[in-house]
Design a protein around this motif. Structure first.
Motif, PDB file in Angstrom:
ATOM      1  N   LEU A  23       0.820  -1.209   0.000  1.00 42.41           N
ATOM      2  CA  LEU A  23       0.000   0.000   0.000  1.00 42.41           C
ATOM      3  C   LEU A  23       0.851   1.256   0.000  1.00 42.41           C
ATOM      4  CD1 LEU A  23      -2.771  -1.075   2.550  1.00 42.41           C
ATOM      5  CD2 LEU A  23      -2.892  -1.038   0.058  1.00 42.41           C
ATOM      6  N   GLU A  24       2.009   1.191   0.635  1.00 43.86           N
ATOM      7  CA  GLU A  24       2.841   2.382   0.772  1.00 43.86           C
ATOM      8  C   GLU A  24       3.542   2.710  -0.536  1.00 43.86           C
ATOM      9  OE1 GLU A  24       6.592   4.013   3.480  1.00 43.86           O
ATOM     10  OE2 GLU A  24       5.634   2.100   3.946  1.00 43.86           O
ATOM     11  N   ARG A  25       3.488   3.944  -0.949  1.00 42.80           N
ATOM     12  CA  ARG A  25       4.181   4.426  -2.132  1.00 42.80           C
ATOM     13  C   ARG A  25       5.011   5.650  -1.735  1.00 42.80           C
ATOM     14  NH1 ARG A  25       2.384   0.243  -3.687  1.00 42.80           N
ATOM     15  NH2 ARG A  25       1.344  -0.253  -5.655  1.00 42.80           N
ATOM     16  N   PRO A  26       6.103   5.960  -2.425  1.00 48.26           N
ATOM     17  CA  PRO A  26       6.595   5.284  -3.624  1.00 48.26           C
ATOM     18  C   PRO A  26       7.404   4.033  -3.288  1.00 48.26           C
ATOM     19  CG  PRO A  26       7.994   7.148  -3.125  1.00 48.26           C
ATOM     20  CD  PRO A  26       6.857   7.191  -2.131  1.00 48.26           C
ATOM     21  N   ALA A  58       7.202  -8.778  -3.200  1.00 51.18           N
ATOM     22  CA  ALA A  58       8.107  -8.374  -2.124  1.00 51.18           C
ATOM     23  C   ALA A  58       8.234  -6.866  -1.993  1.00 51.18           C
ATOM     24  CB  ALA A  58       9.480  -8.996  -2.347  1.00 51.18           C
ATOM     25  N   GLY A  59       7.554  -6.092  -2.877  1.00 56.37           N
ATOM     26  CA  GLY A  59       7.522  -4.647  -2.677  1.00 56.37           C
ATOM     27  C   GLY A  59       8.195  -3.785  -3.714  1.00 56.37           C
ATOM     28  N   LEU A 111       3.495   5.726 -11.740  1.00 55.26           N
ATOM     29  CA  LEU A 111       3.598   4.336 -11.303  1.00 55.26           C
ATOM     30  C   LEU A 111       3.796   4.194  -9.800  1.00 55.26           C
ATOM     31  CD1 LEU A 111       5.976   3.045 -14.129  1.00 55.26           C
ATOM     32  CD2 LEU A 111       3.526   2.561 -13.914  1.00 55.26           C
ATOM     33  N   GLY A 112       3.991   5.304  -9.106  1.00 58.70           N
ATOM     34  CA  GLY A 112       4.244   5.239  -7.674  1.00 58.70           C
ATOM     35  C   GLY A 112       5.624   4.722  -7.345  1.00 58.70           C
ATOM     36  N   VAL A 113       6.599   5.075  -8.182  1.00 58.89           N
ATOM     37  CA  VAL A 113       7.972   4.592  -8.033  1.00 58.89           C
ATOM     38  C   VAL A 113       8.877   5.754  -7.644  1.00 58.89           C
ATOM     39  CG1 VAL A 113       9.941   3.664  -9.325  1.00 58.89           C
ATOM     40  CG2 VAL A 113       7.677   2.663  -9.626  1.00 58.89           C
ATOM     41  N   ASP A 114       9.822   5.476  -6.765  1.00 61.12           N
ATOM     42  CA  ASP A 114      10.783   6.472  -6.313  1.00 61.12           C
ATOM     43  C   ASP A 114      11.968   6.507  -7.285  1.00 61.12           C
ATOM     44  OD1 ASP A 114      12.628   8.062  -5.044  1.00 61.12           O
ATOM     45  OD2 ASP A 114      12.537   7.010  -3.121  1.00 61.12           O
ATOM     46  N   PRO A 115      12.181   7.601  -8.015  1.00 60.29           N
ATOM     47  CA  PRO A 115      13.284   7.651  -8.985  1.00 60.29           C
ATOM     48  C   PRO A 115      14.659   7.567  -8.342  1.00 60.29           C
ATOM     49  CG  PRO A 115      12.223   9.793  -8.794  1.00 60.29           C
ATOM     50  CD  PRO A 115      11.366   8.830  -8.037  1.00 60.29           C
ATOM     51  N   ALA A 116      14.738   7.750  -7.027  1.00 57.43           N
ATOM     52  CA  ALA A 116      16.014   7.606  -6.336  1.00 57.43           C
ATOM     53  C   ALA A 116      16.291   6.156  -5.955  1.00 57.43           C
ATOM     54  CB  ALA A 116      16.032   8.470  -5.081  1.00 57.43           C
ATOM     55  N   ARG A 117      15.297   5.269  -6.155  1.00 63.15           N
ATOM     56  CA  ARG A 117      15.466   3.849  -5.782  1.00 63.15           C
ATOM     57  C   ARG A 117      15.163   2.953  -6.986  1.00 63.15           C
ATOM     58  NH1 ARG A 117      11.922   2.402  -0.914  1.00 63.15           N
ATOM     59  NH2 ARG A 117      10.538   4.025  -1.714  1.00 63.15           N
TER      60      ARG A 117
END
Length: 285
Positions: A23-26, A58-59, A111-117
């Motif tokens: 549920l948690e983003r990003p 797995a996230g 997409l709910g993605v962290d560009p730093a990760r």
């Protein structure tokens, strides 16, 4: 999970997105490439689909790349469900990977993605393509992944002969000894459309020097235990380490080449994917 068209030049193509099941983003993001000797494989094979589903569970949000395949070598049988796109050798698959990487960067917020990760990786020939793509990103001073994940990669077209315990293990398991020098060189010649001499570094990334790797991201390599291609991953890991880069090279016990494509055969695939998931989870902004 969804298949999304993404601009691969005039050829057209797609990525398949596996949203992280949290549920948690990003979330962390991973661009992933299947193997197949540059000329086979697809995003439905376990090495693509099972890997992506497991890591998404797995996230991590996974972007699986349906890259263009090289021409079929002589003697190879065309798949019954051959994709509609035309086949093309290097640099087509590398270009497709960079297009998918740019697409993920552009769509990260959606997409709910962290560009730093962000990470990039692949298995076998896909690991080669991923590594070469990172070298091209470095050469062009572009946004780099925080992590590179490689499963039993092929990184050298002309690799040193295995010695000692690996040679003995291959002799004891002839079915696993299928990547001799002629087979490997032929695979690369088909990918390149000619001689491996003077090939671009992005096609044979195991030839990278310390200078080439000065900015290479943190890397985890999981090699097959009884796999002649292990020689090239060990060589690349040594070069990364001597260049002062963060690298971990793991030999998955009891495996031969391609264990991620056989997830129902024992625990090896699960162990490797757990290693990948842990490193992705540890990425920090």
């Amino acid at each position: 999970m969804s298949d999304i068209p993404t601009p691969y030049g005039a050829a057209g193509g797609l990525v398949r997105v596996y949203p992280a099941r949290i549920l948690e983003r990003p979330t962390p993001g991973l661009v992933w490439l299947h193997g197949g000797g540059f000329a086979a494989g697809d995003i439905d094979m376990p090495e693509a689909d099972h890997v992506a589903r497991t890591l998404a569970d797995a996230g991590t949000t996974v972007v699986s790349v349906d890259y263009r395949l090289a021409p079929l070598p002589d003697g190879w049988e065309a798949p019954a469900t051959e994709p509609g796109r035309e086949r093309a050798g290097f640099p087509a698959a590398s270009d497709d990977t960079l297009a998918a990487w740019d697409w993920l960067l552009t769509e990260a917020a959606t997409l709910g993605v962290d560009p730093a990760r962000l990470a990039i990786g692949g298995a076998s020939a896909g690991a080669n393509i991923a590594t070469g793509a990172v070298l091209r990103l470095i050469q062009n001073d572009r946004h780099l992944p925080a992590l590179v994940l490689l499963a039993y990669p092929t990184l050298l077209a002309e690799q040193p002969a295995p010695e000692g315990e690996l040679r003995a293990a291959l002799d004891a398991r002839p079915a696993a000894d299928r990547f001799g020098p002629d087979a490997v060189r032929g695979m690369y010649e088909n990918y390149l459309g000619g001689s491996v001499a003077n090939a671009p570094l992005a096609a044979i990334p195991g030839l990278a020097t310390h200078e080439d790797l000065a900015e290479f991201p943190s890397t985890l390599i999981v090699a097959g235990d009884v796999d002649e291609l292990r020689v090239s991953s060990e060589h690349f890991a040594r070069t990364l380490a001597s260049a002062g880069r963060d690298v971990e090279h793991v030999i998955e016990p009891g495996t031969d080449h391609g264990h991620l494509n056989r997830p129902d055969e024992g625990d090896a695939a699960s162990l490797t994917l757990a290693r990948f998931a842990a490193r992705l989870a540890a990425l920090t902004p």
